[in-house]
Design a protein around this motif. Sequence first.
Motif, PDB file in Angstrom:
ATOM      1  N   GLU A 246     -42.849 -80.131 -75.210  1.00 22.42           N
ATOM      2  CA  GLU A 246     -42.511 -78.925 -74.464  1.00 22.42           C
ATOM      3  C   GLU A 246     -43.531 -78.663 -73.355  1.00 22.42           C
ATOM      4  O   GLU A 246     -43.169 -78.238 -72.253  1.00 22.42           O
ATOM      5  CB  GLU A 246     -42.422 -77.721 -75.393  1.00 22.42           C
ATOM      6  N   ILE A 247     -44.789 -78.915 -73.644  1.00 23.90           N
ATOM      7  CA  ILE A 247     -45.815 -78.762 -72.605  1.00 23.90           C
ATOM      8  C   ILE A 247     -45.522 -79.706 -71.437  1.00 23.90           C
ATOM      9  O   ILE A 247     -45.589 -79.320 -70.264  1.00 23.90           O
ATOM     10  CB  ILE A 247     -47.214 -79.037 -73.190  1.00 23.90           C
ATOM     11  N   ALA A 248     -45.165 -80.948 -71.748  1.00 17.33           N
ATOM     12  CA  ALA A 248     -44.880 -81.934 -70.707  1.00 17.33           C
ATOM     13  C   ALA A 248     -43.713 -81.506 -69.829  1.00 17.33           C
ATOM     14  O   ALA A 248     -43.748 -81.671 -68.596  1.00 17.33           O
ATOM     15  CB  ALA A 248     -44.587 -83.289 -71.336  1.00 17.33           C
ATOM     16  N   THR A 249     -42.682 -80.926 -70.430  1.00 15.97           N
ATOM     17  CA  THR A 249     -41.517 -80.517 -69.637  1.00 15.97           C
ATOM     18  C   THR A 249     -41.828 -79.338 -68.714  1.00 15.97           C
ATOM     19  O   THR A 249     -41.101 -79.104 -67.739  1.00 15.97           O
ATOM     20  CB  THR A 249     -40.335 -80.134 -70.539  1.00 15.97           C
ATOM     21  N   GLN A 250     -42.903 -78.610 -68.993  1.00 19.92           N
ATOM     22  CA  GLN A 250     -43.249 -77.458 -68.156  1.00 19.92           C
ATOM     23  C   GLN A 250     -44.175 -77.804 -66.987  1.00 19.92           C
ATOM     24  O   GLN A 250     -44.489 -76.934 -66.159  1.00 19.92           O
ATOM     25  CB  GLN A 250     -43.894 -76.366 -69.021  1.00 19.92           C
ATOM     26  N   ILE A 251     -44.600 -79.060 -66.905  1.00 20.04           N
ATOM     27  CA  ILE A 251     -45.511 -79.452 -65.824  1.00 20.04           C
ATOM     28  C   ILE A 251     -44.906 -79.220 -64.436  1.00 20.04           C
ATOM     29  O   ILE A 251     -45.581 -78.659 -63.558  1.00 20.04           O
ATOM     30  CB  ILE A 251     -45.967 -80.916 -66.007  1.00 20.04           C
ATOM     31  N   PRO A 252     -43.651 -79.611 -64.166  1.00 20.90           N
ATOM     32  CA  PRO A 252     -43.106 -79.338 -62.822  1.00 20.90           C
ATOM     33  C   PRO A 252     -43.130 -77.854 -62.452  1.00 20.90           C
ATOM     34  O   PRO A 252     -43.420 -77.501 -61.298  1.00 20.90           O
ATOM     35  CB  PRO A 252     -41.671 -79.873 -62.917  1.00 20.90           C
ATOM     36  N   ALA A 253     -42.855 -76.990 -63.424  1.00 17.88           N
ATOM     37  CA  ALA A 253     -42.881 -75.550 -63.143  1.00 17.88           C
ATOM     38  C   ALA A 253     -44.297 -75.068 -62.851  1.00 17.88           C
ATOM     39  O   ALA A 253     -44.499 -74.175 -62.014  1.00 17.88           O
ATOM     40  CB  ALA A 253     -42.288 -74.785 -64.326  1.00 17.88           C
ATOM     41  N   ILE A 255     -46.667 -76.867 -61.401  1.00 21.97           N
ATOM     42  CA  ILE A 255     -46.949 -77.311 -60.038  1.00 21.97           C
ATOM     43  C   ILE A 255     -46.250 -76.395 -59.034  1.00 21.97           C
ATOM     44  O   ILE A 255     -46.839 -75.976 -58.020  1.00 21.97           O
ATOM     45  CB  ILE A 255     -46.491 -78.767 -59.826  1.00 21.97           C
ATOM     46  N   GLU A 256     -44.998 -76.058 -59.333  1.00 14.90           N
ATOM     47  CA  GLU A 256     -44.222 -75.196 -58.441  1.00 14.90           C
ATOM     48  C   GLU A 256     -44.876 -73.828 -58.287  1.00 14.90           C
ATOM     49  O   GLU A 256     -44.913 -73.243 -57.204  1.00 14.90           O
ATOM     50  CB  GLU A 256     -42.808 -75.036 -59.015  1.00 14.90           C
ATOM     51  N   ARG A 257     -45.428 -73.325 -59.378  1.00 16.10           N
ATOM     52  CA  ARG A 257     -45.970 -71.962 -59.393  1.00 16.10           C
ATOM     53  C   ARG A 257     -47.351 -71.866 -58.757  1.00 16.10           C
ATOM     54  O   ARG A 257     -47.643 -70.917 -58.008  1.00 16.10           O
ATOM     55  CB  ARG A 257     -46.013 -71.457 -60.840  1.00 16.10           C
ATOM     56  N   THR A 258     -48.219 -72.831 -59.048  1.00 17.48           N
ATOM     57  CA  THR A 258     -49.628 -72.694 -58.676  1.00 17.48           C
ATOM     58  C   THR A 258     -50.149 -73.827 -57.806  1.00 17.48           C
ATOM     59  O   THR A 258     -51.217 -73.711 -57.212  1.00 17.48           O
ATOM     60  CB  THR A 258     -50.498 -72.598 -59.954  1.00 17.48           C
ATOM     61  N   GLY A 259     -49.413 -74.932 -57.711  1.00 19.35           N
ATOM     62  CA  GLY A 259     -49.946 -76.109 -57.048  1.00 19.35           C
ATOM     63  C   GLY A 259     -49.635 -76.187 -55.576  1.00 19.35           C
ATOM     64  O   GLY A 259     -49.254 -75.209 -54.932  1.00 19.35           O
ATOM     65  N   SER A 260     -49.791 -77.388 -55.026  1.00 17.16           N
ATOM     66  CA  SER A 260     -49.512 -77.675 -53.623  1.00 17.16           C
ATOM     67  C   SER A 260     -48.698 -78.962 -53.568  1.00 17.16           C
ATOM     68  O   SER A 260     -48.359 -79.541 -54.606  1.00 17.16           O
ATOM     69  CB  SER A 260     -50.820 -77.837 -52.847  1.00 17.16           C
ATOM     70  N   GLU A 261     -48.423 -79.437 -52.365  1.00 15.87           N
ATOM     71  CA  GLU A 261     -47.626 -80.655 -52.227  1.00 15.87           C
ATOM     72  C   GLU A 261     -48.312 -81.875 -52.831  1.00 15.87           C
ATOM     73  O   GLU A 261     -47.645 -82.827 -53.232  1.00 15.87           O
ATOM     74  CB  GLU A 261     -47.331 -80.919 -50.744  1.00 15.87           C
ATOM     75  N   ILE A 262     -49.633 -81.857 -52.860  1.00 17.02           N
ATOM     76  CA  ILE A 262     -50.332 -83.027 -53.397  1.00 17.02           C
ATOM     77  C   ILE A 262     -50.940 -82.763 -54.776  1.00 17.02           C
ATOM     78  O   ILE A 262     -51.715 -83.567 -55.281  1.00 17.02           O
ATOM     79  CB  ILE A 262     -51.424 -83.521 -52.428  1.00 17.02           C
ATOM     80  N   ALA A 263     -50.591 -81.643 -55.396  1.00 15.44           N
ATOM     81  CA  ALA A 263     -51.084 -81.348 -56.746  1.00 15.44           C
ATOM     82  C   ALA A 263     -50.429 -82.298 -57.749  1.00 15.44           C
ATOM     83  O   ALA A 263     -49.258 -82.663 -57.626  1.00 15.44           O
ATOM     84  CB  ALA A 263     -50.781 -79.908 -57.119  1.00 15.44           C
ATOM     85  N   THR A 303     -56.265 -73.147 -65.352  1.00  9.71           N
ATOM     86  CA  THR A 303     -56.056 -71.883 -66.072  1.00  9.71           C
ATOM     87  C   THR A 303     -54.620 -71.754 -66.552  1.00  9.71           C
ATOM     88  O   THR A 303     -54.361 -71.392 -67.711  1.00  9.71           O
ATOM     89  CB  THR A 303     -56.407 -70.695 -65.160  1.00  9.71           C
ATOM     90  N   LEU A 304     -53.664 -72.060 -65.671  1.00  9.88           N
ATOM     91  CA  LEU A 304     -52.258 -71.955 -66.037  1.00  9.88           C
ATOM     92  C   LEU A 304     -51.906 -72.928 -67.153  1.00  9.88           C
ATOM     93  O   LEU A 304     -51.166 -72.574 -68.088  1.00  9.88           O
ATOM     94  CB  LEU A 304     -51.382 -72.226 -64.816  1.00  9.88           C
ATOM     95  N   PHE A 305     -52.452 -74.134 -67.088  1.00 13.55           N
ATOM     96  CA  PHE A 305     -52.189 -75.110 -68.141  1.00 13.55           C
ATOM     97  C   PHE A 305     -52.663 -74.582 -69.487  1.00 13.55           C
ATOM     98  O   PHE A 305     -51.968 -74.718 -70.496  1.00 13.55           O
ATOM     99  CB  PHE A 305     -52.873 -76.444 -67.817  1.00 13.55           C
ATOM    100  N   GLY A 306     -53.835 -73.947 -69.509  1.00 16.16           N
ATOM    101  CA  GLY A 306     -54.336 -73.363 -70.754  1.00 16.16           C
ATOM    102  C   GLY A 306     -53.408 -72.290 -71.300  1.00 16.16           C
ATOM    103  O   GLY A 306     -53.176 -72.214 -72.512  1.00 16.16           O
TER     104      GLY A 306
END
Length: 412
Positions: A246-253, A255-263, A303-306
Amino acid sequence: MTSQPKINPERLRALLDGINTFGAPDRSGGFNRVGFSDADIAVRDWFAHEMEKDGLKVSRDGANSLFGRFGPDTGASVMVGSHLDTVVDGGAFDGSLGVAVALECVRAMKEAGVTPKVPVEVVATSEEEGRFGGMLGSQAIAGLVTRDWLEQAADADGVLLTDAMRKQGLEPSALLNAARKKGSVKAFLELHIEQGPVLEREKLPVGLPEGATGVINLSVTLKGTANHSGTTPMDMRADAFAGLAEIATQIPAMIERTGSEIARITIGKVELLPNHPHTIPGEARFSVIIRDSSEEVMKGLNTLFGHVVSAVAGQHGLTFEIEEKSCIPPVAFDEALVSMLDEEAQRLGFAARRMISGAGHDAQTMMAFCPSAMIFVPSRDGISHAPEEHSEWADIEKGAELMLAALMRLAA
């Protein structure tokens, strides 16, 4: 009498082939010179001998990084090179190509009768691939290794860095004295394969990184209850693997929420316990790598990953631990050096693209110590850290010619 130095492609290819006789492929098809393995130590001994045969003044530091000095015995040097270690089942070009090009440039200069006014120092750094969580060789040169980190550093299998070094007859405490004197290196240059698809897609022979993304290396453990897979109802399970999935499936979200194009967030090494077909996994241990060109974005993703791990663990009845193994901040490379490489590429007629490196490199660490820059050559299909890793020799030759031109300019 001197002449214009020229890269000898056949000699360069033979040197790279010689490096790759160590840890050569078995049934996996990949190369294995993991940091402080027998193959890693052996290739360093061989390469030291190669530099000695060329008349270079060869030395090693406490991290077992190799140095071959060409030119004056005193004065700040121009350091050029990369690393000789590989990941498990890695490719033939990552790191080793940069070391081979560095020595070939010196050979070309010697062959042409060039005596540099500024010494050129070929370097093969130690343990760049991060078996123990960092870029050990360049960190040691830059004086970034601390006693606390040294005593605790361990690989993904729990092997301590200190034990791995002692097994090879090396004294770990020597790492703390490996720092070079400030001002002893004028500039650091590194040629490397791109490890991505951009240059090949745009049909460009050369890339000039303006900076490199940072890397946060996490070790995560989820703990639930190992139980019989047939008798435990689905709604009464504390399944560690289900939490991991479940953690793995949330990675794209994330990135979408807090990351950048190269995150980037990557779950790499995974271990399930007890790892039996008819037993619910009671524990999941996995690595997480977070990358971005902004330190603020990296911290936000961390932080978000935690928060995500905490929420998922609560939903699945799990406990969790997150350990930060290392954190290498993103850097911008020296603009004067990047511009000089750009000028030399234009003079040679090579189309070059400025870009950001999505992978970590020694040049990134060396920026804390001296001005640094890189040259990229294309990777076929963008593949790296795999047996299929390949770069075309026509591109390699152009990258090597650009490095030679840069060294001639800096060492004049």
